[in-house]
Design a protein around this motif. Structure first.
Motif, PDB file in Angstrom:
ATOM      1  N   LEU A  22      10.230   3.204   3.275  1.00  0.00           N
ATOM      2  CA  LEU A  22      11.484   2.927   3.968  1.00  0.00           C
ATOM      3  C   LEU A  22      11.237   2.313   5.343  1.00  0.00           C
ATOM      4  O   LEU A  22      11.884   1.336   5.731  1.00  0.00           O
ATOM      5  N   ALA A  23      10.279   2.889   6.082  1.00  0.00           N
ATOM      6  CA  ALA A  23       9.999   2.394   7.432  1.00  0.00           C
ATOM      7  C   ALA A  23       9.458   0.966   7.398  1.00  0.00           C
ATOM      8  O   ALA A  23       9.901   0.099   8.159  1.00  0.00           O
ATOM      9  N   GLU A  24       8.523   0.706   6.486  1.00  0.00           N
ATOM     10  CA  GLU A  24       7.909  -0.628   6.439  1.00  0.00           C
ATOM     11  C   GLU A  24       8.873  -1.661   5.858  1.00  0.00           C
ATOM     12  O   GLU A  24       8.841  -2.836   6.262  1.00  0.00           O
ATOM     13  N   SER A  25       9.739  -1.257   4.939  1.00  0.00           N
ATOM     14  CA  SER A  25      10.749  -2.174   4.422  1.00  0.00           C
ATOM     15  C   SER A  25      11.661  -2.637   5.547  1.00  0.00           C
ATOM     16  O   SER A  25      12.044  -3.809   5.625  1.00  0.00           O
ATOM     17  N   ASP A  26      11.990  -1.712   6.443  1.00  0.00           N
ATOM     18  CA  ASP A  26      12.841  -2.033   7.586  1.00  0.00           C
ATOM     19  C   ASP A  26      12.132  -2.992   8.539  1.00  0.00           C
ATOM     20  O   ASP A  26      12.719  -3.977   9.008  1.00  0.00           O
ATOM     21  N   TRP A  82       6.945  -4.425  -4.602  1.00  0.00           N
ATOM     22  CA  TRP A  82       7.153  -3.405  -5.641  1.00  0.00           C
ATOM     23  C   TRP A  82       6.463  -3.815  -6.946  1.00  0.00           C
ATOM     24  O   TRP A  82       5.815  -2.998  -7.609  1.00  0.00           O
ATOM     25  N   THR A  83       6.562  -5.101  -7.289  1.00  0.00           N
ATOM     26  CA  THR A  83       5.947  -5.600  -8.526  1.00  0.00           C
ATOM     27  C   THR A  83       4.425  -5.559  -8.427  1.00  0.00           C
ATOM     28  O   THR A  83       3.733  -5.094  -9.350  1.00  0.00           O
ATOM     29  N   VAL A  84       3.883  -6.030  -7.301  1.00  0.00           N
ATOM     30  CA  VAL A  84       2.431  -6.016  -7.100  1.00  0.00           C
ATOM     31  C   VAL A  84       1.891  -4.590  -7.100  1.00  0.00           C
ATOM     32  O   VAL A  84       0.770  -4.336  -7.577  1.00  0.00           O
ATOM     33  N   ALA A  85       2.690  -3.654  -6.608  1.00  0.00           N
ATOM     34  CA  ALA A  85       2.268  -2.260  -6.564  1.00  0.00           C
ATOM     35  C   ALA A  85       2.340  -1.559  -7.918  1.00  0.00           C
ATOM     36  O   ALA A  85       1.972  -0.385  -8.044  1.00  0.00           O
ATOM     37  N   GLU A 134       0.831  -1.208   0.000  1.00  0.00           N
ATOM     38  CA  GLU A 134       0.000   0.000   0.000  1.00  0.00           C
ATOM     39  C   GLU A 134       0.866   1.259   0.000  1.00  0.00           C
ATOM     40  O   GLU A 134       0.537   2.244  -0.679  1.00  0.00           O
ATOM     41  N   ALA A 135       1.951   1.244   0.751  1.00  0.00           N
ATOM     42  CA  ALA A 135       2.853   2.404   0.777  1.00  0.00           C
ATOM     43  C   ALA A 135       3.470   2.636  -0.596  1.00  0.00           C
ATOM     44  O   ALA A 135       3.619   3.782  -1.036  1.00  0.00           O
ATOM     45  N   MET A 136       3.821   1.542  -1.297  1.00  0.00           N
ATOM     46  CA  MET A 136       4.393   1.679  -2.638  1.00  0.00           C
ATOM     47  C   MET A 136       3.348   2.178  -3.628  1.00  0.00           C
ATOM     48  O   MET A 136       3.650   3.006  -4.493  1.00  0.00           O
ATOM     49  N   LYS A 137       2.128   1.699  -3.500  1.00  0.00           N
ATOM     50  CA  LYS A 137       1.065   2.177  -4.393  1.00  0.00           C
ATOM     51  C   LYS A 137       0.811   3.664  -4.183  1.00  0.00           C
ATOM     52  O   LYS A 137       0.514   4.396  -5.135  1.00  0.00           O
ATOM     53  N   ALA A 138       0.932   4.111  -2.933  1.00  0.00           N
ATOM     54  CA  ALA A 138       0.685   5.516  -2.604  1.00  0.00           C
ATOM     55  C   ALA A 138       1.899   6.399  -2.890  1.00  0.00           C
ATOM     56  O   ALA A 138       1.794   7.627  -2.846  1.00  0.00           O
ATOM     57  N   ARG A 144       5.231  -1.591  -9.924  1.00  0.00           N
ATOM     58  CA  ARG A 144       6.606  -1.165 -10.186  1.00  0.00           C
ATOM     59  C   ARG A 144       6.755   0.359 -10.226  1.00  0.00           C
ATOM     60  O   ARG A 144       7.228   0.939 -11.230  1.00  0.00           O
ATOM     61  N   PRO A 145       6.346   1.029  -9.157  1.00  0.00           N
ATOM     62  CA  PRO A 145       6.439   2.479  -9.159  1.00  0.00           C
ATOM     63  C   PRO A 145       7.902   2.951  -9.137  1.00  0.00           C
ATOM     64  O   PRO A 145       8.788   2.226  -8.681  1.00  0.00           O
ATOM     65  N   GLU A 146       8.126   4.152  -9.601  1.00  0.00           N
ATOM     66  CA  GLU A 146       9.488   4.731  -9.536  1.00  0.00           C
ATOM     67  C   GLU A 146       9.746   5.132  -8.090  1.00  0.00           C
ATOM     68  O   GLU A 146       8.974   5.864  -7.472  1.00  0.00           O
ATOM     69  N   LEU A 147      10.865   4.636  -7.549  1.00  0.00           N
ATOM     70  CA  LEU A 147      11.203   4.912  -6.167  1.00  0.00           C
ATOM     71  C   LEU A 147      12.332   5.909  -6.106  1.00  0.00           C
ATOM     72  O   LEU A 147      13.354   5.758  -6.769  1.00  0.00           O
ATOM     73  N   ASN A 148      12.143   6.938  -5.288  1.00  0.00           N
ATOM     74  CA  ASN A 148      13.169   7.982  -5.161  1.00  0.00           C
ATOM     75  C   ASN A 148      14.068   7.713  -3.956  1.00  0.00           C
ATOM     76  O   ASN A 148      13.620   7.229  -2.948  1.00  0.00           O
TER      77      ASN A 148
END
Length: 204
Positions: free
Chosen positions: A66-70, A195-198, A55-59, A200-204
């Motif tokens: 970063l926080a949830e990946s950790d 990331w794929t399910v979301a 959800e964070a990646m979709k948004a 594949r958004p561009e991540l900064n």
């Protein structure tokens, strides 16, 4: 924070390889009743964290990503420690009291810069929810070897000083290295899958 929720004492319910283990907490409670209380929630913590990461990646919320990946990475590491999956998590049933702290916290600290692993590349997970239980089985299989090797490291020693940890590192390192490498690979696989399910958004 490593609380009791960050484990899952599955061997309190069923013998290895846990083929008949229900996949939801409600089903486990319905089947096992009081035996299911206080087991920990590690499989579902991983599932919930993965869902939040998607959800964070979709948004496109970089801070939450970063926080949830950790958080997710830490939970996956926990799933690769066999002591987090047993009712004997602190060695209390085998005369190895304090085992969890010695193996999970103090041993990696004692090894320091020698603690290097080479994980394989991340993979796309077709079924992230079910993969949690695959990780569980793949980790639990190391429990008996870990308990035995720690008992060998204690033999002939008066306490838990440097000689003990040096001997423990030599004996347990092959298992620890394999588990840490698999944990890094699996954490990467959960991140890549999210990331794929979301989309594949561009991540900064």
């Amino acid at each position: 924070v490593r609380g009791p929720e960050r484990r899952f004492m599955v061997d309190r319910l069923l013998p290895f390889p846990f083929r008949e283990l229900p996949r939801t907490e409600a089903e486990i409670k319905a089947r096992f009743g009081e035996k299911a209380e206080g087991l920990g929630r590690l499989p579902w913590l991983i599932q919930e964290s993965y869902a939040r990461l998607v959800e964070a990646m979709k948004a496109g919320d970089n801070e939450k990503i970063l926080a949830e990946s950790d958080v997710l990475g830490g939970l996956v590491v926990d799933m690769h420690s066999a002591l987090n999956l047993t009712d004997n998590f602190d060695g209390q049933k085998t005369g190895q009291h304090g085992l969890w702290v010695r193996l999970v916290e103090k041993l990696p600290q004692a090894m320091g810069k020698d603690l290097k692993v080479s994980p394989d590349a991340a993979n796309y997970l077709d079924n992230p929810k079910e993969y949690v239980f695959s990780m569980m089985v793949g980790t639990y299989v190391w429990l008996d070897n870990t308990l035995y090797l720690e008992e060998l490291a204690r033999r002939g020693k008066s306490g838990y000083g440097d000689p003990y940890f040096e001997d423990l590192a030599r004996k347990v390192w092959p298992i620890l290295r394999e588990r840490l490498a698999r944990a890094a690979e699996d954490a990467g696989s959960y991140w890549y899958t999210a990331w794929t399910v979301a989309g594949r958004p561009e991540l900064n």
